[in-house]
Write an enzyme that holds these catalytic residues in place. Structure first.
Site, PDB file in Angstrom:
ATOM      1  N   CYS A 129       4.416   3.979 -24.778  1.00  0.00           N
ATOM      2  CA  CYS A 129       5.871   4.150 -24.586  1.00  0.00           C
ATOM      3  C   CYS A 129       6.698   2.871 -24.603  1.00  0.00           C
ATOM      4  O   CYS A 129       7.912   2.930 -24.667  1.00  0.00           O
ATOM      5  CB  CYS A 129       6.142   4.910 -23.290  1.00  0.00           C
ATOM      6  SG  CYS A 129       5.683   3.993 -21.800  1.00  0.00           S
ATOM      7  N   ILE A 151       2.097   2.740   2.522  1.00  0.00           N
ATOM      8  CA  ILE A 151       1.723   3.610   3.644  1.00  0.00           C
ATOM      9  C   ILE A 151       2.825   3.593   4.695  1.00  0.00           C
ATOM     10  O   ILE A 151       3.305   2.527   5.088  1.00  0.00           O
ATOM     11  CB  ILE A 151       0.412   3.118   4.324  1.00  0.00           C
ATOM     12  CG1 ILE A 151      -0.700   2.900   3.293  1.00  0.00           C
ATOM     13  CG2 ILE A 151      -0.026   4.089   5.428  1.00  0.00           C
ATOM     14  CD1 ILE A 151      -1.070   4.071   2.459  1.00  0.00           C
ATOM     15  N   SER A 181       3.400  -6.492   7.211  1.00  0.00           N
ATOM     16  CA  SER A 181       3.069  -5.097   7.503  1.00  0.00           C
ATOM     17  C   SER A 181       3.165  -4.850   9.006  1.00  0.00           C
ATOM     18  O   SER A 181       2.769  -5.719   9.777  1.00  0.00           O
ATOM     19  CB  SER A 181       1.658  -4.792   7.016  1.00  0.00           C
ATOM     20  OG  SER A 181       1.410  -3.421   7.144  1.00  0.00           O
ATOM     21  N   CYS A 209       1.677   9.649 -20.623  1.00  0.00           N
ATOM     22  CA  CYS A 209       0.783   9.700 -19.455  1.00  0.00           C
ATOM     23  C   CYS A 209       1.496  10.294 -18.243  1.00  0.00           C
ATOM     24  O   CYS A 209       0.940  11.064 -17.494  1.00  0.00           O
ATOM     25  CB  CYS A 209       0.299   8.312 -19.085  1.00  0.00           C
ATOM     26  SG  CYS A 209      -0.495   7.414 -20.402  1.00  0.00           S
ATOM     27  N   SER A 236       0.823  -1.226   0.000  1.00  0.00           N
ATOM     28  CA  SER A 236       0.000   0.000   0.000  1.00  0.00           C
ATOM     29  C   SER A 236       0.851   1.268   0.000  1.00  0.00           C
ATOM     30  O   SER A 236       0.323   2.358  -0.205  1.00  0.00           O
ATOM     31  CB  SER A 236      -0.917   0.031   1.231  1.00  0.00           C
ATOM     32  OG  SER A 236      -1.631  -1.168   1.352  1.00  0.00           O
ATOM     33  N   HIS A 266       2.967   3.879   8.178  1.00  0.00           N
ATOM     34  CA  HIS A 266       1.945   3.820   9.231  1.00  0.00           C
ATOM     35  C   HIS A 266       2.344   4.632  10.461  1.00  0.00           C
ATOM     36  O   HIS A 266       3.533   4.723  10.794  1.00  0.00           O
ATOM     37  CB  HIS A 266       1.713   2.367   9.657  1.00  0.00           C
ATOM     38  CG  HIS A 266       1.040   1.546   8.604  1.00  0.00           C
ATOM     39  ND1 HIS A 266      -0.291   1.702   8.281  1.00  0.00           N
ATOM     40  CD2 HIS A 266       1.515   0.584   7.781  1.00  0.00           C
ATOM     41  CE1 HIS A 266      -0.613   0.850   7.313  1.00  0.00           C
ATOM     42  NE2 HIS A 266       0.464   0.166   6.988  1.00  0.00           N
ATOM     43  N   LYS A 283      -5.223  -4.867   8.337  1.00  0.00           N
ATOM     44  CA  LYS A 283      -5.726  -3.506   8.487  1.00  0.00           C
ATOM     45  C   LYS A 283      -6.954  -3.213   7.629  1.00  0.00           C
ATOM     46  O   LYS A 283      -7.497  -2.117   7.693  1.00  0.00           O
ATOM     47  CB  LYS A 283      -4.605  -2.518   8.169  1.00  0.00           C
ATOM     48  CG  LYS A 283      -3.436  -2.660   9.141  1.00  0.00           C
ATOM     49  CD  LYS A 283      -2.378  -1.605   8.922  1.00  0.00           C
ATOM     50  CE  LYS A 283      -1.175  -1.868   9.812  1.00  0.00           C
ATOM     51  NZ  LYS A 283      -0.365  -3.033   9.366  1.00  0.00           N
ATOM     52  N   ARG A 306       2.092 -11.080   1.539  1.00  0.00           N
ATOM     53  CA  ARG A 306       2.693 -10.831   2.865  1.00  0.00           C
ATOM     54  C   ARG A 306       3.276 -12.133   3.410  1.00  0.00           C
ATOM     55  O   ARG A 306       2.626 -13.176   3.310  1.00  0.00           O
ATOM     56  CB  ARG A 306       1.623 -10.342   3.849  1.00  0.00           C
ATOM     57  CG  ARG A 306       0.759  -9.179   3.353  1.00  0.00           C
ATOM     58  CD  ARG A 306      -0.455  -9.051   4.260  1.00  0.00           C
ATOM     59  NE  ARG A 306      -1.385  -8.004   3.883  1.00  0.00           N
ATOM     60  CZ  ARG A 306      -2.435  -8.164   3.069  1.00  0.00           C
ATOM     61  NH1 ARG A 306      -2.670  -9.332   2.493  1.00  0.00           N
ATOM     62  NH2 ARG A 306      -3.247  -7.160   2.817  1.00  0.00           N
ATOM     63  N   CYS A 347       7.129   8.860 -22.276  1.00  0.00           N
ATOM     64  CA  CYS A 347       5.852   8.358 -21.739  1.00  0.00           C
ATOM     65  C   CYS A 347       4.922   9.555 -21.598  1.00  0.00           C
ATOM     66  O   CYS A 347       5.192  10.452 -20.795  1.00  0.00           O
ATOM     67  CB  CYS A 347       6.090   7.672 -20.396  1.00  0.00           C
ATOM     68  SG  CYS A 347       4.580   7.365 -19.461  1.00  0.00           S
TER      69      CYS A 347
HETATM   70  C1  LIG Z   1      -0.399  -6.369   0.174  1.00  0.00           C
HETATM   71  C2  LIG Z   1       0.624  -5.782   1.083  1.00  0.00           C
HETATM   72  C3  LIG Z   1       0.438  -4.516   1.628  1.00  0.00           C
HETATM   73  C4  LIG Z   1       1.369  -3.959   2.492  1.00  0.00           C
HETATM   74  N1  LIG Z   1       1.233  -2.667   2.886  1.00  0.00           N
HETATM   75  C5  LIG Z   1       2.174  -2.102   3.677  1.00  0.00           C
HETATM   76  C6  LIG Z   1       2.105  -0.737   4.018  1.00  0.00           C
HETATM   77  O1  LIG Z   1       1.265   0.007   3.530  1.00  0.00           O
HETATM   78  N2  LIG Z   1       3.015  -0.246   4.899  1.00  0.00           N
HETATM   79  C7  LIG Z   1       3.971  -1.029   5.449  1.00  0.00           C
HETATM   80  O2  LIG Z   1       4.709  -0.533   6.296  1.00  0.00           O
HETATM   81  N3  LIG Z   1       4.110  -2.323   5.076  1.00  0.00           N
HETATM   82  C8  LIG Z   1       3.255  -2.861   4.188  1.00  0.00           C
HETATM   83  N4  LIG Z   1       3.386  -4.159   3.791  1.00  0.00           N
HETATM   84  C9  LIG Z   1       4.515  -4.944   4.289  1.00  0.00           C
HETATM   85  C10 LIG Z   1       5.789  -4.665   3.511  1.00  0.00           C
HETATM   86  O3  LIG Z   1       5.553  -4.588   2.128  1.00  0.00           O
HETATM   87  C11 LIG Z   1       6.793  -5.773   3.793  1.00  0.00           C
HETATM   88  O4  LIG Z   1       6.903  -5.922   5.185  1.00  0.00           O
HETATM   89  C12 LIG Z   1       8.150  -5.461   3.230  1.00  0.00           C
HETATM   90  O5  LIG Z   1       8.076  -5.123   1.864  1.00  0.00           O
HETATM   91  C13 LIG Z   1       9.051  -6.669   3.411  1.00  0.00           C
HETATM   92  O6  LIG Z   1      10.276  -6.382   2.827  1.00  0.00           O
HETATM   93  P1  LIG Z   1      11.372  -7.509   2.687  1.00  0.00           P
HETATM   94  O7  LIG Z   1      12.588  -6.836   2.180  1.00  0.00           O
HETATM   95  O8  LIG Z   1      11.450  -8.277   3.947  1.00  0.00           O
HETATM   96  O9  LIG Z   1      10.753  -8.530   1.632  1.00  0.00           O
HETATM   97  P2  LIG Z   1      10.803  -8.529   0.038  1.00  0.00           P
HETATM   98  O10 LIG Z   1      10.524  -7.210  -0.530  1.00  0.00           O
HETATM   99  O11 LIG Z   1       9.909  -9.648  -0.389  1.00  0.00           O
HETATM  100  O12 LIG Z   1      12.310  -8.867  -0.291  1.00  0.00           O
HETATM  101  C14 LIG Z   1      12.877 -10.134  -0.111  1.00  0.00           C
HETATM  102  C15 LIG Z   1      13.837 -10.369  -1.257  1.00  0.00           C
HETATM  103  O13 LIG Z   1      14.537 -11.583  -1.054  1.00  0.00           O
HETATM  104  C16 LIG Z   1      14.778 -12.154  -2.314  1.00  0.00           C
HETATM  105  N5  LIG Z   1      15.081 -13.575  -2.146  1.00  0.00           N
HETATM  106  C17 LIG Z   1      14.235 -14.538  -1.701  1.00  0.00           C
HETATM  107  N6  LIG Z   1      14.840 -15.720  -1.724  1.00  0.00           N
HETATM  108  C18 LIG Z   1      16.100 -15.523  -2.172  1.00  0.00           C
HETATM  109  C19 LIG Z   1      17.210 -16.381  -2.431  1.00  0.00           C
HETATM  110  N7  LIG Z   1      17.138 -17.703  -2.245  1.00  0.00           N
HETATM  111  N8  LIG Z   1      18.359 -15.843  -2.909  1.00  0.00           N
HETATM  112  C20 LIG Z   1      18.448 -14.501  -3.118  1.00  0.00           C
HETATM  113  N9  LIG Z   1      17.414 -13.650  -2.915  1.00  0.00           N
HETATM  114  C21 LIG Z   1      16.261 -14.158  -2.439  1.00  0.00           C
HETATM  115  C22 LIG Z   1      13.474 -11.900  -3.048  1.00  0.00           C
HETATM  116  O14 LIG Z   1      13.610 -12.014  -4.442  1.00  0.00           O
HETATM  117  C23 LIG Z   1      13.122 -10.503  -2.591  1.00  0.00           C
HETATM  118  O15 LIG Z   1      13.593  -9.515  -3.479  1.00  0.00           O
HETATM  119  C24 LIG Z   1       2.493  -4.717   2.881  1.00  0.00           C
HETATM  120  C25 LIG Z   1       2.711  -5.987   2.309  1.00  0.00           C
HETATM  121  C26 LIG Z   1       1.812  -6.483   1.387  1.00  0.00           C
HETATM  122  C27 LIG Z   1       2.118  -7.767   0.690  1.00  0.00           C
END
Ligand SMILES: Cc1cc2nc3c(=O)[nH]c(=O)nc-3n(C[C@H](O)[C@H](O)[C@H](O)COP(=O)(O)OP(=O)(O)OC[C@H]3O[C@@H](n4cnc5c(N)ncnc54)[C@H](O)[C@@H]3O)c2cc1C
Length: 479
Positions: free
Chosen positions: A438, A47, A336, A398, A45, A49, A249, A310, A396
């Protein structure tokens, strides 16, 4: 031999990389995809928070509030896009009032500033287009919106500027502990490191099990969204939530950092961690639920749908700890508000490394600043799709993206070459026509600038899997 190998270049891994790039240590950041921010960090999202949703005393609550307070300064340094907008949680029924009071108390205990319960009249002053059924709301001044993937890109670029080595297209497939160091086995060979940080998001359980820690599991909980044209953004000044459900949420209505109206996400447990498709029945339900908050958005202005997954952990609260395997730092179930908390998570991880015995000496030449890619176009901007001046040559239509912006994105310190990577950095293809105009122009610039044949330019990396299955627009815009 690296001091640290971070696995996963999402918002958590890149925040850690950037934080650690302040010190005199060798750090590598390993990512299996063709670019940073290809997991949950690109599809959420957006956001920032306030920090009233999570129970006091949990790690989520503590790090959300700390992370929220770091955004303004980080945006000054890294220019990824952040705006404090405030948020409201709407109450429609008498029993919702109890939830508002509970959230308010959570917020006070968590140390959130700028909170108030306001009556329906005051809500409509702030948000004139909310439903007449709204009785009251919890207002939070300190919530905001950000551009999540631009945040990750900015963090990674700045970390690399400060010495971090990013290894893209590199999947970790095995880990061996050898006396006092680790061998990280990847599809591109072996990496030796003193410490490992598991920031693999939804795959954190798989990475953890490579070292023999498998006392938890991660279930993907998908959230789908509908994105509407910028014409609709007058309908939401702040982030408009409903009272939370057991699964999260709830459905929100918000204007995104770049000014689109967005509704979603739902919360559905699925079996495939990589399934980010959208489905008609869910989108219909999201639209119906969102209309309870803001009844009058026009679905003829819907431009696309998308979803993110998530990582829901069987451990409930986040686990951020040096595991029982010394030197292996685990980050488990960062769902989140992981985006909000990510800068504070990075500080916590740096603290854990210190405790584990790593000496963190400051670099004297740490460079905090990172230049933006997207240029602000004021009313003096003269864009033209036929211009021969790259600063004015619109690629682009837009999103008014210029050739200069695309060239800039291509020649930064992350080696990218896909159309989607350009889209995340410049917004080319994010607008109403969804790249109809684009796409081929972007493709040609990528080929020209990287000296590769046009046929080698892909949508999203080497194997370029097709786009995720998405609900047919014709069906769900009827609503
Ligand atoms: C629908 C949704 C809405 C959300 N809204 C919010 C919000 O509004 N505000 C907020 O604070 N949080 C929000 N969140 C939570 C937030 O998006 C996540 O907590 C955050 O993005 C997690 O980041 P990360 O780096 O842990 O995971 P990721 O972004 O998933 O990164 C993990 C990375 O590890 C890599 N990886 C995995 N396995 C391997 C491997 N074997 N070798 C090498 N690389 C690997 C993946 O490719 C990926 O790039 C939301 C989540 C979702 C899904």
């Amino acid at each position: 031999m690296y001091d640290i190998c971070i696995i996963g270049a999402g918002v958590v891994g890149t925040n850690i990389a950037r934080e650690l790039s302040k010190y005199q240590i060798r750090v590598c950041l390993v990512e299996k995809e063709e670019d940073v921010s290809c997991g949950a960090s690109k599809a959420n999202s957006g956001i920032v928070h306030g920090g009233y949703s999570d129970e006091p005393g949990t790690l989520k609550a503590e790090l959300c509030v700390k992370g929220n307070r770091m955004y303004e300064q980080l945006n000054k340094e890294l220019n990824f896009g952040y705006r404090e907008t405030g948020s409201v949680v709407l109450a429609f029924r008498d029993e919702d009032m109890k939830t508002l009071e509970k959230l308010y108390q959570y917020g006070i205990k968590n140390g959130v500033g700028g909170l108030a319960i306001i009556d329906g009249e005051k809500v409509r002053e702030l948000e004139p287009y909310v439903s007449k059924e709204v009785k009251a709301a919890l207002y939070c001044r300190n919530a905001g919106v950000t551009s999540p993937y631009e945040f990750v890109i900015a963090l990674a670029e700045n970390a690399i500027t400060n010495g971090v080595e990013l290894k893209l297209n590199t999947a970790v497939v095995g880990i061996e502990k050898v006396e006092d160091y680790f061998k990280v086995i990847t599809n591109k060979g072996e990496i030796q490191t003193q410490y490992i940080i598991n920031a693999a998001g939804i795959y954190c359980d798989k990475i953890s099990s490579l070292i023999g820690i498998d006392d938890f599991h991660i279930i993907p909980r998908r959230g789908q969204y509908v994105l509407l044209d910028k014409e609709q953004n007058y309908l939401a000044n702040s982030v408009i939530f409903q009272v939370p459900t057991e699964l999260g949420k709830g459905i929100l209505v918000t204007t995104t950092y770049h000014g689109n109206l967005m509704v979603g996400p739902n919360a559905e447990e699925i079996s495939d961690k990589d399934d980010v498709g959208t489905t008609e029945d869910v989108l219909e339900n999201i639209v119906k639920t969102a209309r309870m908050s803001v009844p009058d958005f026009d679905m003829k202005q819907a431009i696309t749908s998308f979803a993110g997954n998530r990582p829901i952990s069987s451990k409930k609260d986040w686990i951020i700890e040096e595991s029982r395997v010394a030197g292996f730092i685990n980050l488990i179930g960062i769902d989140s508000p992981g985006l909000t908390a990510s800068p504070a998570i990075a500080l916590k991880v740096a603290g854990l490394l210190k405790q584990a015995g790593l000496e963190l000496r400051n670099k004297k030449d740490f460079m905090a600043y990172r230049k933006p890619i997207i240029q602000v176009k004021d009313k003096n901007f003269k864009g033209d799709i036929n211009s021969t001046n790259p600063d004015e040559h619109i690629i682009c239509r837009c999103e008014q993206v210029t050739e200069t912006e695309i060239i800039d994105a291509l020649h930064r310190n992350i080696a990218i070459k896909s159309i989607d990577a350009i889209k995340r950095r410049t917004r080319a293809g994010m607008g109403k026509c969804q790249s109809g105009f684009c796409r081929s122009r972007v493709k040609e610039i990528i080929a020209r600038e990287l000296h590769i044949p046009v046929e080698e330019v892909t949508q999203r990396g080497k194997d370029s899997p097709g786009l995720p299955e998405r609900a047919k627009r014709g069906k769900y815009i009827k609503l």
